[in-house]
Design a protein around this motif. Sequence first.
Motif, PDB file in Angstrom:
ATOM      1  N   PRO A  76      -2.775 -12.901   3.881  1.00  0.00           N
ATOM      2  CA  PRO A  76      -3.069 -11.640   4.576  1.00  0.00           C
ATOM      3  C   PRO A  76      -3.981 -10.732   3.748  1.00  0.00           C
ATOM      4  O   PRO A  76      -4.021 -10.811   2.527  1.00  0.00           O
ATOM      5  CB  PRO A  76      -1.690 -11.006   4.749  1.00  0.00           C
ATOM      6  CG  PRO A  76      -0.846 -11.629   3.705  1.00  0.00           C
ATOM      7  CD  PRO A  76      -1.399 -12.988   3.421  1.00  0.00           C
ATOM      8  N   SER A  77      -4.713  -9.866   4.441  1.00  0.00           N
ATOM      9  CA  SER A  77      -5.498  -8.843   3.747  1.00  0.00           C
ATOM     10  C   SER A  77      -4.574  -7.657   3.485  1.00  0.00           C
ATOM     11  O   SER A  77      -3.554  -7.489   4.136  1.00  0.00           O
ATOM     12  CB  SER A  77      -6.720  -8.430   4.554  1.00  0.00           C
ATOM     13  OG  SER A  77      -6.330  -7.838   5.765  1.00  0.00           O
ATOM     14  N   TYR A  78      -4.964  -6.856   2.519  1.00  0.00           N
ATOM     15  CA  TYR A  78      -4.107  -5.782   2.025  1.00  0.00           C
ATOM     16  C   TYR A  78      -4.933  -4.514   1.887  1.00  0.00           C
ATOM     17  O   TYR A  78      -6.096  -4.567   1.497  1.00  0.00           O
ATOM     18  CB  TYR A  78      -3.559  -6.205   0.651  1.00  0.00           C
ATOM     19  CG  TYR A  78      -2.748  -5.177  -0.074  1.00  0.00           C
ATOM     20  CD1 TYR A  78      -1.426  -4.970   0.248  1.00  0.00           C
ATOM     21  CD2 TYR A  78      -3.300  -4.428  -1.110  1.00  0.00           C
ATOM     22  CE1 TYR A  78      -0.660  -4.038  -0.449  1.00  0.00           C
ATOM     23  CE2 TYR A  78      -2.547  -3.505  -1.805  1.00  0.00           C
ATOM     24  CZ  TYR A  78      -1.232  -3.315  -1.465  1.00  0.00           C
ATOM     25  OH  TYR A  78      -0.490  -2.396  -2.150  1.00  0.00           O
ATOM     26  N   SER A  79      -4.334  -3.389   2.212  1.00  0.00           N
ATOM     27  CA  SER A  79      -5.006  -2.109   1.981  1.00  0.00           C
ATOM     28  C   SER A  79      -3.968  -1.073   1.562  1.00  0.00           C
ATOM     29  O   SER A  79      -2.808  -1.148   1.950  1.00  0.00           O
ATOM     30  CB  SER A  79      -5.760  -1.642   3.231  1.00  0.00           C
ATOM     31  OG  SER A  79      -4.873  -1.427   4.290  1.00  0.00           O
ATOM     32  N   GLU A  80      -4.417  -0.146   0.736  1.00  0.00           N
ATOM     33  CA  GLU A  80      -3.564   0.954   0.296  1.00  0.00           C
ATOM     34  C   GLU A  80      -4.042   2.231   0.970  1.00  0.00           C
ATOM     35  O   GLU A  80      -5.242   2.433   1.138  1.00  0.00           O
ATOM     36  CB  GLU A  80      -3.627   1.109  -1.222  1.00  0.00           C
ATOM     37  CG  GLU A  80      -2.981  -0.017  -1.968  1.00  0.00           C
ATOM     38  CD  GLU A  80      -3.062   0.153  -3.470  1.00  0.00           C
ATOM     39  OE1 GLU A  80      -3.786   1.052  -3.948  1.00  0.00           O
ATOM     40  OE2 GLU A  80      -2.396  -0.630  -4.171  1.00  0.00           O
ATOM     41  N   HIS A  81      -3.107   3.064   1.322  1.00  0.00           N
ATOM     42  CA  HIS A  81      -3.407   4.322   2.002  1.00  0.00           C
ATOM     43  C   HIS A  81      -2.741   5.455   1.238  1.00  0.00           C
ATOM     44  O   HIS A  81      -1.629   5.320   0.750  1.00  0.00           O
ATOM     45  CB  HIS A  81      -2.878   4.307   3.433  1.00  0.00           C
ATOM     46  CG  HIS A  81      -3.310   3.121   4.228  1.00  0.00           C
ATOM     47  ND1 HIS A  81      -4.405   3.138   5.040  1.00  0.00           N
ATOM     48  CD2 HIS A  81      -2.810   1.866   4.316  1.00  0.00           C
ATOM     49  CE1 HIS A  81      -4.555   1.959   5.610  1.00  0.00           C
ATOM     50  NE2 HIS A  81      -3.591   1.161   5.181  1.00  0.00           N
ATOM     51  N   SER A  82      -3.420   6.560   1.175  1.00  0.00           N
ATOM     52  CA  SER A  82      -2.859   7.758   0.569  1.00  0.00           C
ATOM     53  C   SER A  82      -3.148   8.924   1.502  1.00  0.00           C
ATOM     54  O   SER A  82      -4.287   9.131   1.911  1.00  0.00           O
ATOM     55  CB  SER A  82      -3.495   8.002  -0.804  1.00  0.00           C
ATOM     56  OG  SER A  82      -3.016   9.200  -1.341  1.00  0.00           O
ATOM     57  N   THR A  83      -2.102   9.637   1.847  1.00  0.00           N
ATOM     58  CA  THR A  83      -2.237  10.793   2.728  1.00  0.00           C
ATOM     59  C   THR A  83      -1.798  12.025   1.950  1.00  0.00           C
ATOM     60  O   THR A  83      -0.720  12.042   1.365  1.00  0.00           O
ATOM     61  CB  THR A  83      -1.360  10.633   3.977  1.00  0.00           C
ATOM     62  OG1 THR A  83      -1.735   9.439   4.657  1.00  0.00           O
ATOM     63  CG2 THR A  83      -1.518  11.812   4.911  1.00  0.00           C
ATOM     64  N   LYS A  84      -2.659  13.031   1.923  1.00  0.00           N
ATOM     65  CA  LYS A  84      -2.338  14.279   1.216  1.00  0.00           C
ATOM     66  C   LYS A  84      -2.592  15.443   2.159  1.00  0.00           C
ATOM     67  O   LYS A  84      -3.611  15.473   2.848  1.00  0.00           O
ATOM     68  CB  LYS A  84      -3.210  14.418  -0.029  1.00  0.00           C
ATOM     69  CG  LYS A  84      -2.952  15.686  -0.817  1.00  0.00           C
ATOM     70  CD  LYS A  84      -3.733  15.690  -2.108  1.00  0.00           C
ATOM     71  CE  LYS A  84      -4.923  16.577  -1.990  1.00  0.00           C
ATOM     72  NZ  LYS A  84      -5.656  16.776  -3.228  1.00  0.00           N
ATOM     73  N   ILE A  85      -1.658  16.355   2.196  1.00  0.00           N
ATOM     74  CA  ILE A  85      -1.859  17.580   2.968  1.00  0.00           C
ATOM     75  C   ILE A  85      -1.659  18.774   2.037  1.00  0.00           C
ATOM     76  O   ILE A  85      -0.765  18.782   1.204  1.00  0.00           O
ATOM     77  CB  ILE A  85      -0.938  17.682   4.208  1.00  0.00           C
ATOM     78  CG1 ILE A  85       0.538  17.684   3.821  1.00  0.00           C
ATOM     79  CG2 ILE A  85      -1.220  16.588   5.205  1.00  0.00           C
ATOM     80  CD1 ILE A  85       1.461  18.025   4.971  1.00  0.00           C
TER      81      ILE A  85
END
Length: 167
Positions: free
Chosen positions: A94-103
Amino acid sequence: TITIVVDGTITIDQASLRRPGDCQLCSDMVMLPIGDGMRERVFRQAEKAYVDSGLFAVGMDTAADLQVEIETSLVRDYFPKLRLLSSFTLGIVPSYSEHSTKIVTVFKSPSGHILGTIEKSERYASWLSPLFLPLAPFLSLPKDFQNKVLYDLHRATLDEAVAHGII
């Protein structure tokens, strides 16, 4: 009542989109303004969190008791080599991605005086493979998961604002 304003950016890893010979000193990240769909999603999750808290009625009233400005930053980091390996193996790897959410939430009085600023962030990862499709009815889609993350960040922001006496 409360008035909510949402703005922000999305930062996406662009290394895999660059052609050989393009600027070698350029950053691999590019910042884009968030689109209307994402801005709407952030607003809806904020609205839901603020109404669910029982502290506010959300409205577009210019004479609101509290103004909230929410700056949203979404970072998506893809791994091009893993994506290529996933393509060569037809999705077995599988492909992989990282996500970062900042508010960053700024609470203001009706006159515009800043009452306080709170910053919250969350990191999460996602795996993507056609082999996961049979499990799709039992899994959360990335968009649904991102909505849950946004909601949780807004609720955590409210909890901290109450704890620090901002609201």
